[in-house]
Design a protein around this motif. Structure first.
Motif, PDB file in Angstrom:
ATOM      1  N   TYR A 134      -2.184 -28.383  22.338  1.00 34.65           N
ATOM      2  CA  TYR A 134      -1.862 -29.396  23.259  1.00 34.65           C
ATOM      3  C   TYR A 134      -1.011 -28.526  24.406  1.00 34.65           C
ATOM      4  O   TYR A 134      -0.023 -27.857  24.054  1.00 34.65           O
ATOM      5  N   TYR A 135      -1.545 -28.701  25.857  1.00 36.30           N
ATOM      6  CA  TYR A 135      -0.835 -28.178  26.689  1.00 36.30           C
ATOM      7  C   TYR A 135      -0.073 -29.038  27.757  1.00 36.30           C
ATOM      8  O   TYR A 135      -0.781 -30.124  28.272  1.00 36.30           O
ATOM      9  N   CYS A 136       1.088 -28.606  28.139  1.00 37.59           N
ATOM     10  CA  CYS A 136       1.658 -29.503  29.203  1.00 37.59           C
ATOM     11  C   CYS A 136       1.280 -29.059  30.667  1.00 37.59           C
ATOM     12  O   CYS A 136       1.049 -27.902  30.795  1.00 37.59           O
ATOM     13  N   ASN A 137       0.951 -30.006  31.589  1.00 38.07           N
ATOM     14  CA  ASN A 137       0.573 -29.433  32.748  1.00 38.07           C
ATOM     15  C   ASN A 137       1.451 -30.282  33.911  1.00 38.07           C
ATOM     16  O   ASN A 137       1.479 -31.454  33.810  1.00 38.07           O
ATOM     17  N   ALA A 138       1.510 -29.616  34.838  1.00 34.53           N
ATOM     18  CA  ALA A 138       2.334 -30.204  36.055  1.00 34.53           C
ATOM     19  C   ALA A 138       1.497 -29.710  37.357  1.00 34.53           C
ATOM     20  O   ALA A 138       1.051 -28.737  37.358  1.00 34.53           O
ATOM     21  N   GLY A 139       1.547 -30.741  38.321  1.00 40.71           N
ATOM     22  CA  GLY A 139       1.019 -30.278  39.716  1.00 40.71           C
ATOM     23  C   GLY A 139       1.700 -31.324  40.767  1.00 40.71           C
ATOM     24  O   GLY A 139       2.732 -31.922  40.530  1.00 40.71           O
ATOM     25  N   GLY A 140       1.129 -31.114  41.930  1.00 40.03           N
ATOM     26  CA  GLY A 140       1.905 -31.985  43.084  1.00 40.03           C
ATOM     27  C   GLY A 140       1.367 -33.189  43.285  1.00 40.03           C
ATOM     28  O   GLY A 140       1.916 -34.007  43.691  1.00 40.03           O
ATOM     29  N   SER A 141      -0.049 -33.525  43.060  1.00 47.67           N
ATOM     30  CA  SER A 141      -0.458 -34.846  43.022  1.00 47.67           C
ATOM     31  C   SER A 141      -1.346 -35.470  41.747  1.00 47.67           C
ATOM     32  O   SER A 141      -1.921 -34.745  41.337  1.00 47.67           O
ATOM     33  N   TYR A 142      -0.827 -36.905  41.632  1.00 46.28           N
ATOM     34  CA  TYR A 142      -1.905 -37.293  40.491  1.00 46.28           C
ATOM     35  C   TYR A 142      -3.197 -37.438  40.822  1.00 46.28           C
ATOM     36  O   TYR A 142      -3.970 -37.177  39.810  1.00 46.28           O
ATOM     37  N   TRP A 143      -3.698 -37.219  42.146  1.00 49.74           N
ATOM     38  CA  TRP A 143      -5.088 -37.338  42.545  1.00 49.74           C
ATOM     39  C   TRP A 143      -5.595 -36.075  42.426  1.00 49.74           C
ATOM     40  O   TRP A 143      -6.805 -35.960  42.501  1.00 49.74           O
ATOM     41  N   ASP A 144      -4.983 -35.010  42.070  1.00 43.56           N
ATOM     42  CA  ASP A 144      -5.792 -33.739  41.958  1.00 43.56           C
ATOM     43  C   ASP A 144      -5.847 -34.017  40.162  1.00 43.56           C
ATOM     44  O   ASP A 144      -5.288 -34.266  39.455  1.00 43.56           O
ATOM     45  N   ALA A 145      -7.077 -33.466  39.949  1.00 42.47           N
ATOM     46  CA  ALA A 145      -7.797 -33.716  38.595  1.00 42.47           C
ATOM     47  C   ALA A 145      -6.912 -32.829  37.547  1.00 42.47           C
ATOM     48  O   ALA A 145      -6.467 -33.428  36.289  1.00 42.47           O
ATOM     49  N   VAL A 146      -6.192 -31.699  38.099  1.00 35.24           N
ATOM     50  CA  VAL A 146      -5.284 -31.015  37.061  1.00 35.24           C
ATOM     51  C   VAL A 146      -4.432 -30.289  38.060  1.00 35.24           C
ATOM     52  O   VAL A 146      -4.677 -29.769  39.131  1.00 35.24           O
ATOM     53  N   GLY A 147      -3.181 -30.251  37.461  1.00 36.18           N
ATOM     54  CA  GLY A 147      -2.082 -29.273  38.160  1.00 36.18           C
ATOM     55  C   GLY A 147      -2.206 -27.936  38.177  1.00 36.18           C
ATOM     56  O   GLY A 147      -3.121 -27.364  37.043  1.00 36.18           O
ATOM     57  N   ASN A 148      -1.518 -27.247  38.731  1.00 33.39           N
ATOM     58  CA  ASN A 148      -1.749 -25.637  38.834  1.00 33.39           C
ATOM     59  C   ASN A 148      -0.831 -25.006  37.734  1.00 33.39           C
ATOM     60  O   ASN A 148      -0.855 -23.698  37.532  1.00 33.39           O
ATOM     61  N   HIS A 149       0.022 -25.689  37.138  1.00 34.15           N
ATOM     62  CA  HIS A 149       1.066 -25.129  36.136  1.00 34.15           C
ATOM     63  C   HIS A 149       0.806 -25.550  34.670  1.00 34.15           C
ATOM     64  O   HIS A 149       0.601 -26.836  34.544  1.00 34.15           O
ATOM     65  N   TRP A 150       0.720 -24.386  33.928  1.00 33.35           N
ATOM     66  CA  TRP A 150       0.588 -24.848  32.172  1.00 33.35           C
ATOM     67  C   TRP A 150       1.767 -24.446  31.589  1.00 33.35           C
ATOM     68  O   TRP A 150       2.160 -23.127  31.824  1.00 33.35           O
ATOM     69  N   GLY A 151       1.925 -24.935  30.303  1.00 35.71           N
ATOM     70  CA  GLY A 151       2.974 -24.705  29.248  1.00 35.71           C
ATOM     71  C   GLY A 151       2.088 -23.604  28.616  1.00 35.71           C
ATOM     72  O   GLY A 151       0.796 -23.491  28.635  1.00 35.71           O
ATOM     73  N   GLN A 152       2.533 -22.993  27.447  1.00 32.21           N
ATOM     74  CA  GLN A 152       1.980 -22.063  26.520  1.00 32.21           C
ATOM     75  C   GLN A 152       1.310 -22.828  25.512  1.00 32.21           C
ATOM     76  O   GLN A 152       0.419 -21.999  24.816  1.00 32.21           O
ATOM     77  N   GLY A 153       1.544 -23.939  25.216  1.00 37.09           N
ATOM     78  CA  GLY A 153       0.644 -24.875  24.286  1.00 37.09           C
ATOM     79  C   GLY A 153       1.481 -24.882  22.878  1.00 37.09           C
ATOM     80  O   GLY A 153       2.202 -24.164  22.467  1.00 37.09           O
ATOM     81  N   THR A 154       1.003 -25.945  22.191  1.00 33.07           N
ATOM     82  CA  THR A 154       1.592 -26.052  21.122  1.00 33.07           C
ATOM     83  C   THR A 154       0.490 -26.971  20.075  1.00 33.07           C
ATOM     84  O   THR A 154      -0.316 -27.714  20.638  1.00 33.07           O
ATOM     85  N   GLN A 155       0.296 -26.269  19.016  1.00 30.56           N
ATOM     86  CA  GLN A 155      -0.546 -26.713  17.812  1.00 30.56           C
ATOM     87  C   GLN A 155      -0.269 -28.236  17.371  1.00 30.56           C
ATOM     88  O   GLN A 155       0.952 -28.289  16.766  1.00 30.56           O
ATOM     89  N   VAL A 156      -1.434 -28.839  17.237  1.00 30.07           N
ATOM     90  CA  VAL A 156      -1.412 -30.332  16.621  1.00 30.07           C
ATOM     91  C   VAL A 156      -2.400 -30.046  15.455  1.00 30.07           C
ATOM     92  O   VAL A 156      -3.479 -29.988  15.870  1.00 30.07           O
ATOM     93  N   THR A 157      -2.152 -30.210  14.269  1.00 28.62           N
ATOM     94  CA  THR A 157      -3.097 -30.293  13.285  1.00 28.62           C
ATOM     95  C   THR A 157      -3.122 -31.545  12.396  1.00 28.62           C
ATOM     96  O   THR A 157      -1.791 -31.873  11.864  1.00 28.62           O
ATOM     97  N   VAL A 158      -4.036 -32.465  12.386  1.00 32.24           N
ATOM     98  CA  VAL A 158      -4.212 -33.511  11.575  1.00 32.24           C
ATOM     99  C   VAL A 158      -5.148 -33.498  10.461  1.00 32.24           C
ATOM    100  O   VAL A 158      -6.436 -33.240  10.682  1.00 32.24           O
ATOM    101  N   SER A 159      -4.747 -33.582   9.339  1.00 34.41           N
ATOM    102  CA  SER A 159      -5.392 -33.288   8.060  1.00 34.41           C
ATOM    103  C   SER A 159      -6.049 -34.887   7.688  1.00 34.41           C
ATOM    104  O   SER A 159      -5.479 -35.803   7.993  1.00 34.41           O
ATOM    105  N   SER A 160      -7.174 -34.712   7.285  1.00 31.96           N
ATOM    106  CA  SER A 160      -7.668 -36.122   6.717  1.00 31.96           C
ATOM    107  C   SER A 160      -7.327 -36.361   5.243  1.00 31.96           C
ATOM    108  O   SER A 160      -6.724 -35.583   4.490  1.00 31.96           O
TER     109      SER A 160
END
Length: 119
Positions: A93-119
């Motif tokens: 899971y990556y955090c993302n930030a940008g200038g406008s909500y109406w841009d599909a994706v922002g320019n800035h990213w976090g390093q990511g964090t792992q989420v693991t869901v076991s069955s």
């Protein structure tokens, strides 16, 4: 420049809950939207949830009704409450930030964090 640092994530059994948070620093005055994307193993990155300073919110179809995004823009923090987790929610899971909500994706990213869901 904007820096994003995620926290939370980890390992959980199906049906459980996890919370993520992301804190922005740097040129935060330029941020108009913050959100979360994820990349499951072997798949493309996809939007999970986004929230603008004006309160506009969007969710990916696969998480609607199960995930809740919230923010404290005064502190430049965005949260993701994940419940009723499924194995298919396993991803980085990556955090993302940008200038406008109406841009599909922002320019800035976090390093990511792992989420693991076991069955």
């Amino acid at each position: 420049q904007v820096q994003l640092v995620e926290s939370g994530g980890g390992f959980v059994q199906a049906g459980g809950s996890l919370n993520l948070s992301c804190t922005a620093s740097g040129r935060t005055s330029a941020i108009g939207v913050m959100g979360w994307f994820r990349q499951p193993p072997g798949k493309r990155r996809e939007m999970v949830a986004r929230i603008s300073r004006r309160g506009t919110i969007g969710y990916g179809d696969s998480v609607k009704g199960r995930f809740v995004i919230s923010e404290d823009f005064a502190k430049n923090i965005v949260y993701l409450q994940m419940s009723a987790l499924k194995p298919e929610d396993t991803a980085v899971y990556y955090c993302n930030a940008g200038g406008s909500y109406w841009d599909a994706v922002g320019n800035h990213w976090g390093q990511g964090t792992q989420v693991t869901v076991s069955s």
